[in-house]
Design a protein around this motif. Structure first.
Motif, short mmCIF file in Angstrom:
data_model
loop_
_atom_site.label_atom_id
_atom_site.label_comp_id
_atom_site.label_asym_id
_atom_site.label_seq_id
_atom_site.Cartn_x
_atom_site.Cartn_y
_atom_site.Cartn_z
N LYS A 126 0.87 -1.07 0.06
CA LYS A 126 -0.05 0.09 -0.20
C LYS A 126 0.61 1.21 0.16
O LYS A 126 0.62 2.31 -0.85
CB LYS A 126 -0.91 0.01 1.17
N TRP A 159 -9.41 -2.38 13.07
CA TRP A 159 -9.33 -1.21 13.71
C TRP A 159 -10.58 -0.35 13.74
O TRP A 159 -11.17 0.44 14.47
CB TRP A 159 -8.34 -0.11 12.94
N GLU A 169 -10.02 4.69 20.36
CA GLU A 169 -10.23 6.07 20.01
C GLU A 169 -11.65 6.69 20.67
O GLU A 169 -12.11 7.42 20.02
CB GLU A 169 -10.25 6.15 18.44
N VAL A 187 -15.44 10.25 13.24
CA VAL A 187 -14.05 10.42 13.93
C VAL A 187 -13.00 10.95 13.22
O VAL A 187 -12.96 10.95 11.82
CB VAL A 187 -13.47 8.73 14.39
N PRO A 188 -12.13 11.59 13.77
CA PRO A 188 -10.72 12.22 13.10
C PRO A 188 -10.08 10.91 12.30
O PRO A 188 -10.08 9.96 12.89
CB PRO A 188 -9.99 12.93 14.01
N ASP A 189 -9.92 11.14 11.21
CA ASP A 189 -9.05 10.25 10.35
C ASP A 189 -7.73 10.36 10.90
O ASP A 189 -7.17 11.32 11.52
CB ASP A 189 -9.03 10.83 9.25
N MET A 190 -6.91 9.15 11.01
CA MET A 190 -5.77 9.11 11.61
C MET A 190 -4.63 10.00 10.79
O MET A 190 -3.72 10.29 11.28
CB MET A 190 -5.09 7.69 11.62
N LYS A 191 -4.90 10.51 9.58
CA LYS A 191 -4.08 11.20 8.63
C LYS A 191 -4.21 12.79 9.63
O LYS A 191 -3.21 13.42 9.07
CB LYS A 191 -4.34 11.61 7.40
N TYR A 201 -9.75 16.54 8.31
CA TYR A 201 -10.00 15.30 7.99
C TYR A 201 -10.98 14.45 8.69
O TYR A 201 -10.10 13.78 9.74
CB TYR A 201 -8.80 14.73 7.43
N HIS A 252 -14.04 6.18 -1.50
CA HIS A 252 -13.23 5.40 -2.47
C HIS A 252 -13.36 4.25 -3.08
O HIS A 252 -14.06 3.39 -2.54
CB HIS A 252 -11.76 5.22 -1.69
N PRO A 255 -11.48 0.94 -2.08
CA PRO A 255 -10.85 1.24 -0.85
C PRO A 255 -9.73 0.57 -0.29
O PRO A 255 -9.50 -0.47 -1.03
CB PRO A 255 -12.26 1.10 -0.10
N SER A 256 -9.18 0.96 0.61
CA SER A 256 -7.91 0.12 0.91
C SER A 256 -8.74 -0.95 1.94
O SER A 256 -8.38 -1.94 2.32
CB SER A 256 -7.05 0.72 1.79
N TYR A 257 -9.68 -0.24 2.89
CA TYR A 257 -10.45 -1.24 3.96
C TYR A 257 -11.81 -1.30 3.45
O TYR A 257 -12.72 -0.39 3.35
CB TYR A 257 -10.28 -0.21 5.23
N HIS A 261 -17.20 3.30 4.51
CA HIS A 261 -17.14 4.68 5.09
C HIS A 261 -16.85 5.97 4.10
O HIS A 261 -16.77 5.53 2.85
CB HIS A 261 -15.43 4.47 5.87
N HIS A 263 -14.97 9.68 3.46
CA HIS A 263 -14.03 10.56 3.83
C HIS A 263 -14.73 11.93 3.75
O HIS A 263 -15.42 12.38 3.00
CB HIS A 263 -12.95 10.52 2.67
N ARG A 278 -10.13 7.68 -7.78
CA ARG A 278 -10.55 6.99 -6.86
C ARG A 278 -11.58 7.56 -5.74
O ARG A 278 -12.36 7.09 -5.08
CB ARG A 278 -9.37 6.95 -5.77
P1 M7G Z 1 -9.47 4.05 2.46
O1 M7G Z 1 -10.49 4.64 1.28
O2 M7G Z 1 -9.97 2.61 2.69
O3 M7G Z 1 -8.00 3.69 1.90
O4 M7G Z 1 -9.78 4.87 3.43
P2 M7G Z 1 -6.86 4.71 2.02
O5 M7G Z 1 -6.23 4.76 3.19
O6 M7G Z 1 -6.20 4.16 0.87
O7 M7G Z 1 -7.41 6.28 1.49
C1 M7G Z 1 -9.53 4.39 5.09
C2 M7G Z 1 -9.29 5.57 5.60
O8 M7G Z 1 -9.31 5.42 7.18
C3 M7G Z 1 -8.19 6.46 5.35
O9 M7G Z 1 -8.23 7.95 5.12
C4 M7G Z 1 -7.29 6.13 6.74
O10 M7G Z 1 -6.32 7.37 6.95
C5 M7G Z 1 -8.19 6.19 7.76
N1 M7G Z 1 -7.41 5.23 8.73
C6 M7G Z 1 -6.92 4.09 8.71
N2 M7G Z 1 -6.64 3.57 9.82
C7 M7G Z 1 -5.92 2.14 9.97
C8 M7G Z 1 -7.34 4.22 10.76
C9 M7G Z 1 -7.29 3.98 12.31
O11 M7G Z 1 -6.89 3.24 12.77
N3 M7G Z 1 -8.04 5.26 12.76
C10 M7G Z 1 -8.55 6.30 12.06
N4 M7G Z 1 -9.41 7.30 12.93
N5 M7G Z 1 -8.59 6.27 10.71
C11 M7G Z 1 -7.88 5.27 10.24
#
Ligand code: M7G
Length: 321
Positions: A126, A159, A169, A187-191, A201, A252, A255-257, A261, A263, A278
């Protein structure tokens, strides 16, 4: 009363011990290689090793780990402090133009560090710089190739469940609508560091666990989607003062996850993943489904596929690349 206090202080001590442990883990990180570097964004992703505590590591007892380092934005209201805060060296001067090297001890130069430990191969992929290809994913390709690949190899969503189950969190949750069908957590994104509005974010995690991505959406999900679209901008305005017209709300694909969800970020923020290939705007998603119930089951969607991924391999062997 005394009992409650003891319980509270035990809990605090436990939290402090966990924090100390998490910090000392970072200090054991041994660099293996750089995965991605972006000098313009002052960002670097590296792979490394960390001694495994559970004995599940490699033959040397190490876990694979991914570390993300990012220089934080400037705090504009502290610029004057910054100029007086450390050693300043003049490096260039010509007419009215001059450059300086300023070594500051101020926290303005703090670095945001994110650690994934243990990291899977998928995590490493990733964050690795990779050649990417655009694929037009038809409904048929989605069913016969993408879905089986996702089943085999998706990133864990522990997570997300930890947040929904209030195991992680907990103190960060901005809002919760607990309805199991149409509810969500914001929730606040971890970014995001949770303070600078410029880079605001947040992420919306739905309670409904069977929903994975936009391909699953149809008219039965309109109440959920509309609930998110209606409530989140209001909550964000009340808490952070950023009006709805300044918010990007999107999903997205891919998505990665794979837990559905949304954004939400400040349109001023040049964040990764907002690019057209995306990001699918939440209001467009709602409109499309309103026009056609099975829009996202039938629509051909453009996806970015990385060269080292299993999806790339499968698409290639089926003649789609
Ligand atoms: P995505 O579209 O699945 O993938 O978004 P991306 O990471 O390629 O954008 C997942 C979103 O969840 C991303 O913006 C991540 O920064 C956020 N995220 C991922 N993790 C593991 C966590 C976490 O543990 N806590 C929070 N609050 N956000 C997370």
């Amino acid at each position: 009363m005394a009992g409650t206090e003891t319980c509270e202080s035990k809990k605090r001590k436990h939290e402090e011990d966990n924090e100390d442990k998490a910090i000392s883990v970072l200090q054991t990180f041994k660099l293996v290689k750089v995965l991605k570097e972006d000098t313009a964004k002052k960002f670097v992703a590296v792979e490394g090793r960390i001694p495994s505590e559970s004995g599940t590591g490699d033959e040397d007892g190490n876990n694979k780990a991914v570390l993300l380092l990012e220089k934080k934005p400037f705090a504009v209201d502290s610029i004057e402090d910054l100029l007086n805060s450390g050693n300043t060296k003049l490096t260039f001067v010509n007419d009215c133009y001059s450059n300086y090297q300023l070594s500051s001890s101020k926290p303005l130069h703090d670095i945001k560090v994110s650690l994934i430990n243990p990291a899977t191969e998928k995590h490493i992929m990733k964050f690795m710089e990779q050649e990417c290809f655009i694929i037009h994913e038809t409904a048929e390709i989605h069913k016969t190739i993408t879905l089986p690949v996702i089943e085999k190899q998706r990133l864990a969503v522990e997570w997300v469940y930890n947040i929904l189950d209030k195991k992680a969190e907990v103190d960060k949750v901005v809002f919760e609508d607990p309805d199991p069908e149409n509810g969500f957590m914001l929730v606040p994104d971890m970014k995001w560091n949770g303070t600078e509005i410029e880079s605001l974010y947040l992420v919306v995690l739905v309670h409904k666990r069977s929903l994975k991505c936009i391909r699953d959406l149809d008219q039965s999900h309109l109440p959920l989607l509309k609930n998110i679209l209606k409530q989140c901008p209001r909550i964000i305005f009340e808490k952070y003062g950023l009006p709805p017209c300044k918010l990007r709300m999107y999903c997205h694909y891919e998505p990665s996850y794979y837990h559905f969800h949304v954004h939400i970020n400040n349109i001023k923020f040049d964040c990764p993943g907002r690019e057209f290939l995306r990001a699918y705007s939440l209001s467009d998603i709602i409109d499309n489904i309103e026009m056609k119930n099975n829009y996202y089951q039938e629509k051909t969607l453009s996806i970015l596929v990385a060269e080292n991924s299993l999806l790339y391999k499968e698409l290639k062997s089926a003649g789609h690349i």
